[in-house]
Design a protein around this motif. Structure first.
Motif: not given
Length: 364
Positions: A288-300
């Motif tokens: 998920y973080r690879k598409v949205f690097p500024h995600a609020f909490n990609a790990a969760v």
């Protein structure tokens, strides 16, 4: 991809130093495979990475993955990954060179894991493949006495496994030694993946709730117009547009088909329900973080959507559940997502535009 810059070395052949060096190498490899730095591995991440090393036996890899995924959450924490590599050594004809191309690193990890397995069997009096607190203490007294004398072992045991009636599984045992060696300050083990089992959200309700709360925040951030919908333009503004122009085209080629797939009414914008299904699909195809690097909490998000994918798969194998989910032409996955949203994310129902997505997949 799994080639490490570091080549392991053993200063003294004591049990703790040998095992610590193996754990440090496993830390480095886990970090390499964990593309989005979430602290857990999806099957797809692991399979993609091993494929770069020439490994193609996906069926067996899935079987081993499922066997050590003890909470059935669809992802592996570091201790479960250690158990996977142990199972790999014990049960497959494939050597550890798939994980450790350098022969010296491969040898150290093989020997380190061999000590793990030998210890488990030696102190497992009832052959349950689990160790009681008393059995673990005997193991430490005989192999790592200094950690009992300075009370580090007791401190770590109380922190991570306070229930003395609970036996430790192989991943638990591996995690305990990992935590002790990381806290000792005497080894290279960094303790990057130390998190008490008690700190993890309960499965599955809290995991899904935490994921949807993080997705809610991403939805609000991307909805720059504030109209309760995310357009394709708003989505791509927040996607990872860094890098060369060919990488940008590749990203658009991957993301926009997903956008159109979940845009159920073809309006060119997503409500929260559709956006949450986009998050599920993105996580099923990569980090998920690879598409949205500024995600609020990609790990969760990754952990929750991986769990959701597992629940969907379980629903497909349930005849009655599958029949109910297939009642509408919108497809079983959307129905399951709808049901799970209603059950686990009641706050999401109030988000702007949610009613359209729910109505599109609701039988009534």
């Amino acid at each position: 991809k799994l080639k490490l810059d570091y080549v392991g070395s053993i200063s003294t052949c004591t049990f703790d130093i040998y095992v610590a060096e193996g754990l440090y190498l496993l830390e480095l490899v886990f970090e390499k495979i964990d593309e989005d730095r979430s602290g857990s591995l999806q099957f797809e991440e692991l399979a993609r990475c091993l494929a770069t090393m020439g490994f193609r036996d996906g069926d067996n890899l899935q079987r081993y993955f499922d066997k050590v995924d003890l909470d059935h959450g669809g992802s592996l924490e570091f201790a479960e990954f250690i158990a996977l590599v142990m199972l790999w050594v014990e049960s497959t004809s494939h050597g550890l060179e798939v994980f450790f191309p350098h022969p010296h690193n491969k040898y150290i990890v093989e020997q380190s894991l061999g000590l793990f397995i030998k210890s488990l069997r030696m102190y497992d009096a009832d052959n349950s493949m689990k160790l009681s607190h008393a059995e673990v203490r005997r193991f430490v007294a005989n192999n790592m006495p200094a950690y009992l004398e300075n009370q580090l072992f007791d401190t770590v045991l109380r922190q991570f496994f306070p229930d003395q009636s609970k036996e430790l599984t192989l991943p638990d045992f591996a995690f305990l030694l990992y935590a002790v060696l990381a806290r000792s300050g005497r080894t290279r083990v960094r303790g990057s993946y130390l998190r008490a089992p008690a700190d993890a959200p309960a499965w599955p309700h809290d995991v899904l709730m935490a994921a949807w709360q993080a997705i809610e925040e991403d939805f609000r951030r991307m909805d720059t117009s504030g109209d309760g919908f995310v357009s394709s333009a708003e989505l791509m503004e927040h996607a990872d547009w860094r890098g060369a122009s060919n990488e940008k085209v590749d990203l658009a080629a991957r993301v926009m088909p997903i956008f159109h797939e979940v845009d159920m009414d073809g309006s060119g914008e997503l409500d929260f329900f559709e956006f949450s299904f986009l998050a599920l699909t993105v996580c099923s195809n990569g980090p998920y973080r690879k598409v949205f690097p500024h995600a609020f909490n990609a790990a969760v998000v990754k952990k929750g959507m991986t769990l959701l994918a597992s629940l969907l798969q379980m629903a497909h194998h349930d005849p009655e559940g599958a029949a109910a989910l297939a009642a509408s032409g919108s497809g079983p996955a959307l129905h399951a997502q709808n049901a799970l949203l209603r059950a686990f994310c009641p706050r999401a129902i109030s988000i702007g535009g949610m009613r359209r997505g729910l109505a599109a997949v609701s039988p009534g």
